[in-house]
Each structure stands twice: as structure tokens, then as C-alpha cells.
Design a protein around this motif. Structure first.
Motif, PDB file in Angstrom:
ATOM      1  N   SER A  10       0.838  -1.196   0.000  1.00  0.00           N
ATOM      2  CA  SER A  10       0.000   0.000   0.000  1.00  0.00           C
ATOM      3  C   SER A  10       0.871   1.243   0.000  1.00  0.00           C
ATOM      4  O   SER A  10       1.941   1.277   0.618  1.00  0.00           O
ATOM      5  CB  SER A  10      -0.961   0.005   1.195  1.00  0.00           C
ATOM      6  OG  SER A  10      -0.249   0.034   2.403  1.00  0.00           O
ATOM      7  N   ARG A  11       0.406   2.227  -0.731  1.00  0.00           N
ATOM      8  CA  ARG A  11       1.083   3.516  -0.813  1.00  0.00           C
ATOM      9  C   ARG A  11       0.010   4.601  -0.847  1.00  0.00           C
ATOM     10  O   ARG A  11      -1.109   4.367  -1.275  1.00  0.00           O
ATOM     11  CB  ARG A  11       1.938   3.638  -2.090  1.00  0.00           C
ATOM     12  CG  ARG A  11       3.080   2.646  -2.176  1.00  0.00           C
ATOM     13  CD  ARG A  11       4.173   2.982  -1.181  1.00  0.00           C
ATOM     14  NE  ARG A  11       5.307   2.095  -1.296  1.00  0.00           N
ATOM     15  CZ  ARG A  11       5.472   0.980  -0.614  1.00  0.00           C
ATOM     16  NH1 ARG A  11       4.558   0.583   0.230  1.00  0.00           N
ATOM     17  NH2 ARG A  11       6.545   0.249  -0.760  1.00  0.00           N
ATOM     18  N   TRP A  12       0.378   5.800  -0.410  1.00  0.00           N
ATOM     19  CA  TRP A  12      -0.531   6.938  -0.459  1.00  0.00           C
ATOM     20  C   TRP A  12      -0.092   7.869  -1.576  1.00  0.00           C
ATOM     21  O   TRP A  12       1.099   8.023  -1.850  1.00  0.00           O
ATOM     22  CB  TRP A  12      -0.497   7.708   0.843  1.00  0.00           C
ATOM     23  CG  TRP A  12      -1.024   6.950   2.021  1.00  0.00           C
ATOM     24  CD1 TRP A  12      -2.036   6.034   2.038  1.00  0.00           C
ATOM     25  CD2 TRP A  12      -0.553   7.040   3.357  1.00  0.00           C
ATOM     26  NE1 TRP A  12      -2.232   5.559   3.297  1.00  0.00           N
ATOM     27  CE2 TRP A  12      -1.339   6.167   4.134  1.00  0.00           C
ATOM     28  CE3 TRP A  12       0.442   7.774   3.965  1.00  0.00           C
ATOM     29  CZ2 TRP A  12      -1.152   6.018   5.509  1.00  0.00           C
ATOM     30  CZ3 TRP A  12       0.617   7.621   5.325  1.00  0.00           C
ATOM     31  CH2 TRP A  12      -0.165   6.757   6.084  1.00  0.00           C
ATOM     32  N   ASP A  13      -1.078   8.528  -2.193  1.00  0.00           N
ATOM     33  CA  ASP A  13      -0.751   9.542  -3.186  1.00  0.00           C
ATOM     34  C   ASP A  13      -0.644  10.894  -2.487  1.00  0.00           C
ATOM     35  O   ASP A  13      -0.822  11.004  -1.271  1.00  0.00           O
ATOM     36  CB  ASP A  13      -1.759   9.547  -4.337  1.00  0.00           C
ATOM     37  CG  ASP A  13      -3.179   9.905  -3.916  1.00  0.00           C
ATOM     38  OD1 ASP A  13      -3.378  10.466  -2.810  1.00  0.00           O
ATOM     39  OD2 ASP A  13      -4.099   9.623  -4.698  1.00  0.00           O
ATOM     40  N   GLU A  50      -5.211   6.235  -0.083  1.00  0.00           N
ATOM     41  CA  GLU A  50      -4.448   4.992  -0.043  1.00  0.00           C
ATOM     42  C   GLU A  50      -4.776   4.150  -1.273  1.00  0.00           C
ATOM     43  O   GLU A  50      -5.928   4.033  -1.673  1.00  0.00           O
ATOM     44  CB  GLU A  50      -4.778   4.190   1.211  1.00  0.00           C
ATOM     45  CG  GLU A  50      -3.977   2.914   1.318  1.00  0.00           C
ATOM     46  CD  GLU A  50      -4.310   2.102   2.547  1.00  0.00           C
ATOM     47  OE1 GLU A  50      -3.434   1.350   2.986  1.00  0.00           O
ATOM     48  OE2 GLU A  50      -5.439   2.221   3.054  1.00  0.00           O
ATOM     49  N   GLU A 110       4.910  -1.990  -6.492  1.00  0.00           N
ATOM     50  CA  GLU A 110       5.332  -0.624  -6.184  1.00  0.00           C
ATOM     51  C   GLU A 110       5.446   0.217  -7.446  1.00  0.00           C
ATOM     52  O   GLU A 110       5.046   1.384  -7.464  1.00  0.00           O
ATOM     53  CB  GLU A 110       6.666  -0.635  -5.450  1.00  0.00           C
ATOM     54  CG  GLU A 110       6.584  -1.161  -4.042  1.00  0.00           C
ATOM     55  CD  GLU A 110       7.948  -1.273  -3.379  1.00  0.00           C
ATOM     56  OE1 GLU A 110       8.970  -0.917  -3.998  1.00  0.00           O
ATOM     57  OE2 GLU A 110       7.980  -1.738  -2.228  1.00  0.00           O
ATOM     58  N   ALA A 161       3.302   3.688  -8.328  1.00  0.00           N
ATOM     59  CA  ALA A 161       3.980   4.945  -8.642  1.00  0.00           C
ATOM     60  C   ALA A 161       3.600   5.466 -10.028  1.00  0.00           C
ATOM     61  O   ALA A 161       3.326   6.654 -10.196  1.00  0.00           O
ATOM     62  CB  ALA A 161       5.492   4.756  -8.553  1.00  0.00           C
ATOM     63  N   THR A 216       3.359   7.154  -3.879  1.00  0.00           N
ATOM     64  CA  THR A 216       4.742   6.813  -3.551  1.00  0.00           C
ATOM     65  C   THR A 216       5.055   6.888  -2.057  1.00  0.00           C
ATOM     66  O   THR A 216       6.154   6.539  -1.653  1.00  0.00           O
ATOM     67  CB  THR A 216       5.707   7.751  -4.299  1.00  0.00           C
ATOM     68  OG1 THR A 216       5.396   9.101  -3.947  1.00  0.00           O
ATOM     69  CG2 THR A 216       5.596   7.575  -5.807  1.00  0.00           C
ATOM     70  N   ASP A 221       5.106   5.580   1.495  1.00  0.00           N
ATOM     71  CA  ASP A 221       5.000   4.286   2.164  1.00  0.00           C
ATOM     72  C   ASP A 221       4.482   4.491   3.586  1.00  0.00           C
ATOM     73  O   ASP A 221       5.169   5.092   4.410  1.00  0.00           O
ATOM     74  CB  ASP A 221       6.365   3.614   2.182  1.00  0.00           C
ATOM     75  CG  ASP A 221       6.346   2.217   2.764  1.00  0.00           C
ATOM     76  OD1 ASP A 221       5.299   1.781   3.289  1.00  0.00           O
ATOM     77  OD2 ASP A 221       7.379   1.543   2.684  1.00  0.00           O
TER      78      ASP A 221
END
Length: 72
Positions: A10-13, A18, A52, A56, A62, A64
Motif C-alpha cells: 500500500s502507498r498513499w498519493d 491509499e 510498487e 507509482a 509513492t 509508504d
């Protein structure tokens, strides 16, 4: 009988949303699927890196969330 297992990346913009890509495994086969856009791909090698990269490139996500927790 092969064991099924799933993990997630999971990544946040930059807007604080999320995005999650799940990496599923059945035996040696791995499948990557994006919860946000429905993108799916098979991956034999480095599925978490490919997850990942998708986050991106497709979602500009991107940040974390686990990196902030480990710095505390």
C-alpha cells in the motif's frame, strides 16, 4: 495441495488517498491485482517491486505508510 496466501503493498498519493496492490500466491505462481483500478498481472519474479512500480506510475502513490511507523 498448494497453499494460497496473499500480501499487500500500500502507498498513499499526494492527496492522502491509499492505493493497495495485492500479491496473491498459489504454489509458485504469483498474481498482482490493484484494488484501485482492477489492473492484474502475473509475476514470477519480484512481484512486490512490480506492485510498487504500478502504484507509482499509474496512481502517483509513492508514500509508504510503514516507513512513518518504523521511524518512531
Amino acid at each position: 495441495m498448494p497453499q494460497d496466501s496473499t500480501s499487500k503493498v500500500s502507498r498513499w498519493d499526494r492527496h492522502g488517498r491509499e492505493h493497495v496492490v495485492r500479491v496473491g500466491r498459489a504454489g509458485v505462481q504469483r498474481t498482482i491485482s490493484c484494488d484501485t483500478c482492477g489492473w492484474r498481472q502475473g509475476a514470477q519474479f519480484l512481484p512486490w517491486l512490480k506492485a510498487e512500480d504500478h502504484l507509482a506510475e499509474a496512481h502517483q502513490a509513492t508514500v509508504d505508510p510503514t516507513a512513518a511507523q518504523s521511524e518512531r
